[in-house]
Design an enzyme around this catalytic site. Structure first.
Site, PDB file in Angstrom:
ATOM      1  N   SER A 125       0.842  -1.208   0.000  1.00  0.00           N
ATOM      2  CA  SER A 125       0.000   0.000   0.000  1.00  0.00           C
ATOM      3  C   SER A 125       0.871   1.250   0.000  1.00  0.00           C
ATOM      4  O   SER A 125       1.941   1.272   0.624  1.00  0.00           O
ATOM      5  CB  SER A 125      -0.879   0.026   1.241  1.00  0.00           C
ATOM      6  OG  SER A 125      -1.519   1.282   1.347  1.00  0.00           O
ATOM      7  N   TYR A 138      -1.311  -0.822  10.180  1.00  0.00           N
ATOM      8  CA  TYR A 138      -1.482  -1.101   8.747  1.00  0.00           C
ATOM      9  C   TYR A 138      -0.178  -0.828   7.985  1.00  0.00           C
ATOM     10  O   TYR A 138       0.278  -1.649   7.175  1.00  0.00           O
ATOM     11  CB  TYR A 138      -2.610  -0.222   8.218  1.00  0.00           C
ATOM     12  CG  TYR A 138      -2.921  -0.409   6.756  1.00  0.00           C
ATOM     13  CD1 TYR A 138      -3.539  -1.558   6.295  1.00  0.00           C
ATOM     14  CD2 TYR A 138      -2.601   0.587   5.819  1.00  0.00           C
ATOM     15  CE1 TYR A 138      -3.840  -1.721   4.945  1.00  0.00           C
ATOM     16  CE2 TYR A 138      -2.901   0.431   4.476  1.00  0.00           C
ATOM     17  CZ  TYR A 138      -3.520  -0.718   4.051  1.00  0.00           C
ATOM     18  OH  TYR A 138      -3.801  -0.886   2.717  1.00  0.00           O
TER      19      TYR A 138
HETATM   20  P1  NAI Z   1     -11.909  -4.832   0.431  1.00  0.00           P
HETATM   21  O1  NAI Z   1     -12.157  -4.645   1.900  1.00  0.00           O
HETATM   22  O2  NAI Z   1     -12.844  -4.185  -0.517  1.00  0.00           O
HETATM   23  O3  NAI Z   1     -11.851  -6.413   0.118  1.00  0.00           O
HETATM   24  C1  NAI Z   1     -11.058  -7.255   0.891  1.00  0.00           C
HETATM   25  C2  NAI Z   1     -11.496  -8.707   0.729  1.00  0.00           C
HETATM   26  O4  NAI Z   1     -10.672  -9.496   1.611  1.00  0.00           O
HETATM   27  C3  NAI Z   1     -12.953  -8.958   1.125  1.00  0.00           C
HETATM   28  O5  NAI Z   1     -13.591  -9.719   0.109  1.00  0.00           O
HETATM   29  C4  NAI Z   1     -12.838  -9.740   2.429  1.00  0.00           C
HETATM   30  O6  NAI Z   1     -13.904 -10.668   2.634  1.00  0.00           O
HETATM   31  C5  NAI Z   1     -11.508 -10.452   2.265  1.00  0.00           C
HETATM   32  N1  NAI Z   1     -10.891 -10.846   3.535  1.00  0.00           N
HETATM   33  C6  NAI Z   1     -10.664 -10.062   4.619  1.00  0.00           C
HETATM   34  N2  NAI Z   1     -10.100 -10.777   5.602  1.00  0.00           N
HETATM   35  C7  NAI Z   1      -9.938 -12.043   5.123  1.00  0.00           C
HETATM   36  C8  NAI Z   1      -9.418 -13.242   5.662  1.00  0.00           C
HETATM   37  N3  NAI Z   1      -8.929 -13.304   6.901  1.00  0.00           N
HETATM   38  N4  NAI Z   1      -9.382 -14.354   4.883  1.00  0.00           N
HETATM   39  C9  NAI Z   1      -9.895 -14.324   3.624  1.00  0.00           C
HETATM   40  N5  NAI Z   1     -10.423 -13.218   3.066  1.00  0.00           N
HETATM   41  C10 NAI Z   1     -10.444 -12.083   3.806  1.00  0.00           C
HETATM   42  O7  NAI Z   1     -10.398  -4.386   0.191  1.00  0.00           O
HETATM   43  P2  NAI Z   1      -9.700  -3.642  -1.056  1.00  0.00           P
HETATM   44  O8  NAI Z   1      -9.886  -2.182  -0.883  1.00  0.00           O
HETATM   45  O9  NAI Z   1     -10.074  -4.298  -2.312  1.00  0.00           O
HETATM   46  O10 NAI Z   1      -8.165  -3.926  -0.725  1.00  0.00           O
HETATM   47  C11 NAI Z   1      -7.486  -5.078  -1.217  1.00  0.00           C
HETATM   48  C12 NAI Z   1      -6.024  -4.969  -0.841  1.00  0.00           C
HETATM   49  O11 NAI Z   1      -5.472  -3.762  -1.379  1.00  0.00           O
HETATM   50  C13 NAI Z   1      -5.764  -4.895   0.675  1.00  0.00           C
HETATM   51  O12 NAI Z   1      -4.594  -5.597   0.974  1.00  0.00           O
HETATM   52  C14 NAI Z   1      -5.580  -3.420   0.920  1.00  0.00           C
HETATM   53  O13 NAI Z   1      -4.794  -3.172   2.075  1.00  0.00           O
HETATM   54  C15 NAI Z   1      -4.849  -3.026  -0.354  1.00  0.00           C
HETATM   55  N6  NAI Z   1      -4.944  -1.604  -0.643  1.00  0.00           N
HETATM   56  C16 NAI Z   1      -6.154  -1.036  -0.926  1.00  0.00           C
HETATM   57  C17 NAI Z   1      -6.237   0.302  -1.209  1.00  0.00           C
HETATM   58  C18 NAI Z   1      -7.522   0.958  -1.548  1.00  0.00           C
HETATM   59  O14 NAI Z   1      -7.524   2.208  -1.642  1.00  0.00           O
HETATM   60  N7  NAI Z   1      -8.599   0.218  -1.747  1.00  0.00           N
HETATM   61  C19 NAI Z   1      -5.028   1.162  -1.161  1.00  0.00           C
HETATM   62  C20 NAI Z   1      -3.814   0.458  -0.869  1.00  0.00           C
HETATM   63  C21 NAI Z   1      -3.786  -0.873  -0.616  1.00  0.00           C
END
Ligand code: NAI
Length: 233
Positions: A125, A138
């Protein structure tokens, strides 16, 4: 689980929504069979549980005989100022965001090594570069991912396995939109970007697709920012 076929097979963690879902869709369009590890899907696999991950990897290998690509995408981003942050909340973020990268990589690595081919892509990130008093846990987890990526890349290369990270900037996903703290940051960050528009999950998926492809065979240990030119590293 889908039936065995001859094309590449990927595991995408957190593939049910947001960036993970876009990666799943993109890799599927690229001709890859994708298996999703997500607590939000019917066959829930919690990536913080090493036994559940090992069992899911065994099932995939029994079915497809291969795992070519691992995208470690799961991440949670609960805001908590350092004064308010307790050890339980710290551990939960580190377990979900960083331990899971170890657990999933450890489970697929022997199979990649055996076939002398692999692509591991870890989702870090831009928060690691920016710093935020509310996100010490984080940022620590996402910095850990970068160190892990470089170190694993050093030894994996001789087995035909590349390991890279992508660092998304602000991306419009259900996780971000559900967080009032994240939503509040969006417009300010967009105005600081070289490309002043909201990042989309597909922007990150396009980068992952390239790193996951056979063409990216000479790129390893690297970090690519996908943030509309917010920070330069
Ligand atoms: P999101 O919250 O929309 O989706 C995350 C997914 O991970 C969900 O489907 C959830 O059910 C699943 N999940 C959570 N804990 C879990 C576990 N213990 N086992 C299995 N599945 C699990 O997240 P998003 O925004 O799509 O982020 C994805 C990645 O990108 C993350 O690592 C986040 O830190 C990173 N990221 C996101 C940014 C953003 O602006 N959206 C910016 C920088 C990094």
């Amino acid at each position: 689980m889908t039936a065995a076929h001859k094309g590449p097979v990927a595991v995408v963690t957190g593939g049910s929504q947001g960036i993970g879902q876009a990666v799943t869709d993109r890799l599927t369009r690229d001709g890859v069979t994708v298996e999703v590890f997500d607590i939000g899907c019917e066959a829930a696999v919690d990536v913080t549980d090493p036994n559940a991950v090992a069992a899911a990897v065994s099932r995939i290998v029994r079915c497809h005989r291969r795992i070519d690509i691992l995208v470690n995408n799961v991440g949670i981003f609960p805001h908590a100022a350092f004064d308010e942050l307790d050890f339980g909340a710290w551990r939960r973020v580190l377990a979900t965001n960083l331990d899971s990268v170890f657990v999933c990589s450890k489970a697929v690595y022997p199979w990649m090594k055996q076939r002398r081919y692999g692509r591991i892509i870890n989702v870090s990130s831009s928060a690691f570069f920016v710093g935020d008093f509310d996100l010490t846990h984080y940022a620590a987890s996402k910095g850990g991912i970068i160190g892990f990526t470089r170190s694993l890349a050093k030894g994996a290369g001789r087995h035909g396995i590349t390991v890279n990270s992508v660092a998304p900037g602000f991306i419009e996903t259900p996780g971000v939109l559900a967080s009032p703290e994240e939503r509040a940051l969006f417009d300010d960050i967009v105005s600081e970007q070289s490309i002043p528009r909201r990042g989309k999950p597909e922007d990150v998926a396009a980068c992952v697709s390239y790193l996951a492809s056979p063409e990216a065979s000479f790129i390893t240990g690297q970090l690519i920012n996908v943030d509309g030119g917010h920070r330069f590293i």
